[in-house]
Design an enzyme around this catalytic site. Sequence first.
Site, mmCIF file in Angstrom:
data_model
loop_
_atom_site.group_PDB
_atom_site.id
_atom_site.type_symbol
_atom_site.label_atom_id
_atom_site.label_comp_id
_atom_site.label_asym_id
_atom_site.label_seq_id
_atom_site.Cartn_x
_atom_site.Cartn_y
_atom_site.Cartn_z
ATOM 1 N N ALA A 71 -2.148 -4.937 1.543
ATOM 2 C CA ALA A 71 -2.452 -5.230 0.137
ATOM 3 C C ALA A 71 -1.266 -4.917 -0.765
ATOM 4 O O ALA A 71 -1.089 -5.557 -1.805
ATOM 5 C CB ALA A 71 -3.681 -4.446 -0.308
ATOM 6 N N THR A 72 -0.442 -3.950 -0.402
ATOM 7 C CA THR A 72 0.729 -3.641 -1.235
ATOM 8 C C THR A 72 1.622 -4.872 -1.332
ATOM 9 O O THR A 72 2.022 -5.279 -2.436
ATOM 10 C CB THR A 72 1.519 -2.468 -0.621
ATOM 11 N N SER A 202 -6.580 -5.955 2.528
ATOM 12 C CA SER A 202 -5.853 -5.222 3.563
ATOM 13 C C SER A 202 -6.782 -4.941 4.735
ATOM 14 O O SER A 202 -7.887 -4.429 4.545
ATOM 15 C CB SER A 202 -5.333 -3.906 2.978
ATOM 16 N N CYS A 326 -2.299 7.515 -1.656
ATOM 17 C CA CYS A 326 -0.990 6.938 -1.973
ATOM 18 C C CYS A 326 -0.282 7.671 -3.100
ATOM 19 O O CYS A 326 0.786 7.271 -3.529
ATOM 20 C CB CYS A 326 -1.150 5.476 -2.340
HETATM 21 C C1 LIG Z 1 -5.240 0.719 0.162
HETATM 22 C C2 LIG Z 1 -5.074 -0.028 -1.085
HETATM 23 C C3 LIG Z 1 -3.924 -0.775 -1.345
HETATM 24 C C4 LIG Z 1 -2.753 -0.794 -0.391
HETATM 25 O O1 LIG Z 1 -3.064 -1.369 0.839
HETATM 26 P P1 LIG Z 1 -1.999 -1.252 2.041
HETATM 27 O O2 LIG Z 1 -2.646 -1.951 3.161
HETATM 28 O O3 LIG Z 1 -1.807 0.192 2.302
HETATM 29 O O4 LIG Z 1 -0.760 -1.922 1.604
HETATM 30 C C5 LIG Z 1 -3.853 -1.465 -2.516
HETATM 31 N N1 LIG Z 1 -4.849 -1.441 -3.413
HETATM 32 C C6 LIG Z 1 -5.982 -0.753 -3.207
HETATM 33 C C7 LIG Z 1 -7.062 -0.779 -4.223
HETATM 34 C C8 LIG Z 1 -6.125 -0.010 -2.044
HETATM 35 O O5 LIG Z 1 -7.236 0.691 -1.853
#
Ligand SMILES: *Cc1c(COP(=O)(O)O)cnc(C)c1O
Length: 377
Positions: A71-72, A202, A326
């Site tokens: 998701a990043t 993600s 994070c």
């Molecule tokens: C975990 C998360 C991300 C990041 O996802 P990754 O797979 O670690 O890059 C971004 N946004 C939200 C809301 C998340 O919970």
Amino acid sequence: MLAYLDHHATTPCDPAVVAAMAPWWSEHCANPASRLYRPALEAAAAVERARDQLARVLGSSAETVIFTSGATEANNLAIKGVCEAAMAAGKPRRRLVSLVSEHRAVLDPLAYLGRHGFPVSLVPIQPDGLVDLAQLEAALGDDVLLLSVMAANNEIGVLQPLAAIAALCQRWGVLLHVDAAQAAGHIPLAMNAMGIDLLSLSGHKFYGPKGVGALLVRPRLQLAAQLHGGVQQDGRRAGTLPVPLVVGLGEALLGAEADREERTGRLGGLRDQLWEDLRKLGGVELNGAGAPRLAHNLNVTVKGVDGNQLHRLLRSQLAVSSGSACSQGSPSHVLAALGRSRAEAAASIRFGLGRSSGAEEITLATAAVGAAVRELR
Ligand SMILES: *Cc1c(COP(=O)(O)O)cnc(C)c1O
């Protein structure tokens, strides 16, 4: 026993997903971009199958699924990709709008763009964690290019009113990006029907593998690639596709959707039980109270105790968090936005229940917090 109650940080990969991924590591190792021989075509077909699975579950179209590392990356591609494409097309809109309670994977790309000619407006949240729609609309305007709003908050589980937000975006001609990392596989989402232009997810947040995610994009939306180096995925994201991870992503979302209603019903009951037990300790407050929330989320602030000592006492029995995984060390900006002090934010506990959670975990959590509170108060 250590009770794992940190499913917002990550979920265990479903054994069925691991099994579905297995043949794609060695046995079927061909590169889906090779195209000239059968195993490569089979790998390409497996990738297309995963695209279909994602699009079907999320009410989108398969040709607009872009696989990413998570998701990043999807958030970066969505936000920077829209800005660069608008700039290249000479569109005058420049301003970006979002909420103060967003994940760092949205706030940091926005801050970056803020330093590169795209002014950013961050709208506050109310004490219940929800955005005030009138306040949000006041931040929109005909200079606004994109609004980025998360579907479900990773700390307090609060669900923003996406349908109403999408309607505001349509009224003002603003693109809507939704970070659905905590929502996909956990609440119903229908991208096209809900008027969402870009949606990030993600795999490891819904019982899939780590290191893979996707950005779903409305057809014909102009998006500038952020990784250059090949024509994979129609040139929108260069790099060899990780076929096993992509297969796992599709299977995981199907699996999460298959038991979603049963799971959220069961976990909602356990979560409510946990809250009833914790509030009996006295001086425990619910974060996000009154707002619609993810069924498996509970975030509480424990009054009258030191946060570091609280978490030090819990850590041998509970895998929980005080904020987001994070933003290690710094106090939660989400709890601060709700009006919590630094000390209160530190003395907060985020419980994230999941498939493996049962009555045993709830009993253990209540006992552990109760013992810690009695020792510290
Ligand atoms: C975990 C998360 C991300 C990041 O996802 P990754 O797979 O670690 O890059 C971004 N946004 C939200 C809301 C998340 O919970």
